[in-house]
Design a protein around this motif. Structure first.
Motif, mmCIF file in Angstrom:
data_model
loop_
_atom_site.group_PDB
_atom_site.id
_atom_site.type_symbol
_atom_site.label_atom_id
_atom_site.label_comp_id
_atom_site.label_asym_id
_atom_site.label_seq_id
_atom_site.Cartn_x
_atom_site.Cartn_y
_atom_site.Cartn_z
ATOM 1 N N VAL A 120 5.472 -2.724 11.487
ATOM 2 C CA VAL A 120 5.275 -1.642 11.930
ATOM 3 C C VAL A 120 3.925 -1.428 12.257
ATOM 4 N N ASP A 121 3.517 -0.270 13.045
ATOM 5 C CA ASP A 121 2.123 0.067 12.892
ATOM 6 C C ASP A 121 1.875 1.209 12.113
ATOM 7 N N MET A 122 0.893 1.713 12.336
ATOM 8 C CA MET A 122 0.149 2.396 11.260
ATOM 9 C C MET A 122 0.795 3.835 11.228
ATOM 10 N N GLU A 123 1.298 4.401 12.453
ATOM 11 C CA GLU A 123 2.064 5.641 12.381
ATOM 12 C C GLU A 123 3.489 5.537 11.867
ATOM 13 N N GLN A 124 4.035 4.349 12.146
ATOM 14 C CA GLN A 124 5.476 4.126 11.726
ATOM 15 C C GLN A 124 5.422 3.893 10.150
ATOM 16 N N LEU A 125 4.403 3.194 9.715
ATOM 17 C CA LEU A 125 4.073 3.138 8.119
ATOM 18 C C LEU A 125 4.099 4.154 7.552
ATOM 19 N N GLU A 126 3.357 5.253 8.211
ATOM 20 C CA GLU A 126 3.225 6.591 7.624
ATOM 21 C C GLU A 126 4.456 7.273 7.369
ATOM 22 N N SER A 127 5.071 7.267 8.735
ATOM 23 C CA SER A 127 6.527 8.067 8.424
ATOM 24 C C SER A 127 7.369 7.154 7.653
ATOM 25 N N ARG A 128 7.732 6.048 7.624
ATOM 26 C CA ARG A 128 8.602 5.375 6.702
ATOM 27 C C ARG A 128 8.220 5.678 5.319
ATOM 28 N N LEU A 129 6.976 5.505 5.029
ATOM 29 C CA LEU A 129 6.694 5.726 3.532
ATOM 30 C C LEU A 129 6.829 7.034 3.177
ATOM 31 N N ALA A 130 6.757 8.191 4.192
ATOM 32 C CA ALA A 130 6.741 9.557 3.907
ATOM 33 C C ALA A 130 8.484 9.796 3.453
ATOM 34 N N HIS A 158 10.424 7.446 2.263
ATOM 35 C CA HIS A 158 10.554 6.960 1.044
ATOM 36 C C HIS A 158 10.267 7.722 0.021
ATOM 37 N N LYS A 159 9.118 8.602 0.122
ATOM 38 C CA LYS A 159 8.487 9.203 -0.862
ATOM 39 C C LYS A 159 9.437 10.496 -0.975
ATOM 40 N N ALA A 160 9.932 11.126 0.067
ATOM 41 C CA ALA A 160 10.884 12.270 -0.209
ATOM 42 C C ALA A 160 11.806 11.985 -1.100
ATOM 43 N N ILE A 161 12.768 10.766 -0.879
ATOM 44 C CA ILE A 161 13.616 10.119 -1.714
ATOM 45 C C ILE A 161 13.229 10.123 -3.073
ATOM 46 N N ASN A 162 12.176 9.235 -3.393
ATOM 47 C CA ASN A 162 11.691 8.920 -4.605
ATOM 48 C C ASN A 162 10.097 9.496 -5.010
ATOM 49 N N PRO A 163 9.926 10.524 -5.557
ATOM 50 C CA PRO A 163 8.556 11.178 -5.689
ATOM 51 C C PRO A 163 7.677 10.167 -6.367
ATOM 52 N N ALA A 164 8.193 9.227 -7.326
ATOM 53 C CA ALA A 164 7.355 8.494 -7.973
ATOM 54 C C ALA A 164 7.394 7.044 -7.432
ATOM 55 N N ASP A 189 -5.360 4.095 2.742
ATOM 56 C CA ASP A 189 -5.547 5.643 2.897
ATOM 57 C C ASP A 189 -4.330 6.217 3.187
ATOM 58 N N ILE A 190 -3.298 5.612 4.024
ATOM 59 C CA ILE A 190 -1.980 6.268 4.228
ATOM 60 C C ILE A 190 -1.229 6.664 2.694
ATOM 61 N N CYS A 191 -1.400 5.822 2.099
ATOM 62 C CA CYS A 191 -0.834 6.000 0.725
ATOM 63 C C CYS A 191 -1.489 7.193 -0.083
ATOM 64 N N LYS A 192 -2.851 7.185 -0.053
ATOM 65 C CA LYS A 192 -3.648 8.366 -0.470
ATOM 66 C C LYS A 192 -3.148 9.640 0.146
ATOM 67 N N ARG A 193 -2.847 9.702 1.475
ATOM 68 C CA ARG A 193 -2.686 10.779 2.080
ATOM 69 C C ARG A 193 -1.302 11.318 1.637
ATOM 70 N N LEU A 194 -0.341 10.350 1.398
ATOM 71 C CA LEU A 194 1.006 10.772 1.064
ATOM 72 C C LEU A 194 1.130 10.889 -0.304
ATOM 73 N N ASP A 195 0.010 10.785 -1.293
ATOM 74 C CA ASP A 195 0.082 10.998 -2.627
ATOM 75 C C ASP A 195 0.864 10.146 -3.266
ATOM 76 N N ILE A 196 0.752 8.775 -2.878
ATOM 77 C CA ILE A 196 1.405 7.738 -3.597
ATOM 78 C C ILE A 196 0.338 7.023 -4.441
ATOM 79 N N VAL A 197 0.487 7.262 -5.905
ATOM 80 C CA VAL A 197 -0.652 6.891 -6.679
ATOM 81 C C VAL A 197 -0.243 5.686 -7.456
ATOM 82 N N ASP A 198 0.966 5.271 -7.370
ATOM 83 C CA ASP A 198 1.317 3.885 -8.021
ATOM 84 C C ASP A 198 1.149 2.913 -7.186
#
Length: 135
Positions: free
Chosen positions: A78-88, A90-96, A117-126
Motif C-alpha cells: 500500500v501507499d500512505m493514502e491507501q494505508l490510511e483509508s484501509r486502517l480507517a 478497519h477502525k470503523a468495524i473495530n473501534p479498539a 502519524d496515520i495511526c495517531k490521526r485515526l485515534d488508534i491507540v493500541d
C-alpha cells in the motif's frame, strides 16, 4: 459352515472404509502444508531488544516497512493514502483496533513515523512495535 462362505454373485453387507480413511489423511496433510505455507507475510530484519513480549491479538493489523521503504498492510503493498483509508475502514468495524508496526532495522525512519502519524490521526491507540529478542 455354509453360512460363512459366500458365492461370487452375492452382495456384501459390509463397507471397506480403509481407502476412504487413506484419502482423508492425505487431504488433511495437504491442507496443513498449504495453510502453513501461505501465512508467511513479508520478511524484514527486525531490530533486537532484550525483552520482547507478544502483542498479537485477534483482529490485529500489521503494518510493515521494508528496508527499501515499501509499506505493507497485512502483507499487501500500500501507499500512505491507501494505508490510511484501509486502517480507517478497519477502525470503523473495530473501534479498539490493535496495530503492530514491523519496521526493518535499516528502514527509512520517515516512513515509520508516517505510519505512526496515520495511526495517531485515526485515534488508534493500541500500537505495538515489533522487535526480535536478543538471545
Amino acid at each position: 459352515m455354509s453360512g460363512d462362505i459366500r458365492e461370487d454373485n452375492q452382495p456384501y453387507d459390509e463397507i471397506n472404509i480403509t481407502p476412504m480413511l487413506d484419502l482423508a489423511y492425505v487431504l488433511l496433510v495437504i491442507f496443513i502444508i498449504m495453510t502453513t505455507a501461505s501465512v508467511q507475510g513479508v520478511k524484514v530484519q527486525l531490530p533486537k531488544t532484550a525483552v520482547a513480549s507478544s502483542l498479537a491479538k485477534p483482529q490485529t493489523r500489521a503494518i510493515t516497512v521494508t528496508r527499501e521503504g515499501n509499506v505493507f498492510l497485512d502483507a499487501y503493498p500500500v501507499d500512505m493514502e491507501q494505508l490510511e483509508s484501509r486502517l480507517a475502514q478497519h477502525k470503523a468495524i473495530n473501534p479498539a483496533l490493535p496495530v503492530v508496526l514491523k519496521g526493518d532495522g535499516d528502514a527509512e525512519y520517515d516512513k515509520v513515523m508516517q505510519a505512526l502519524d496515520i495511526c495517531k490521526r485515526l485515534d488508534i491507540v493500541d500500537v505495538g512495535l515489533v522487535t526480535k529478542r536478543e538471545l
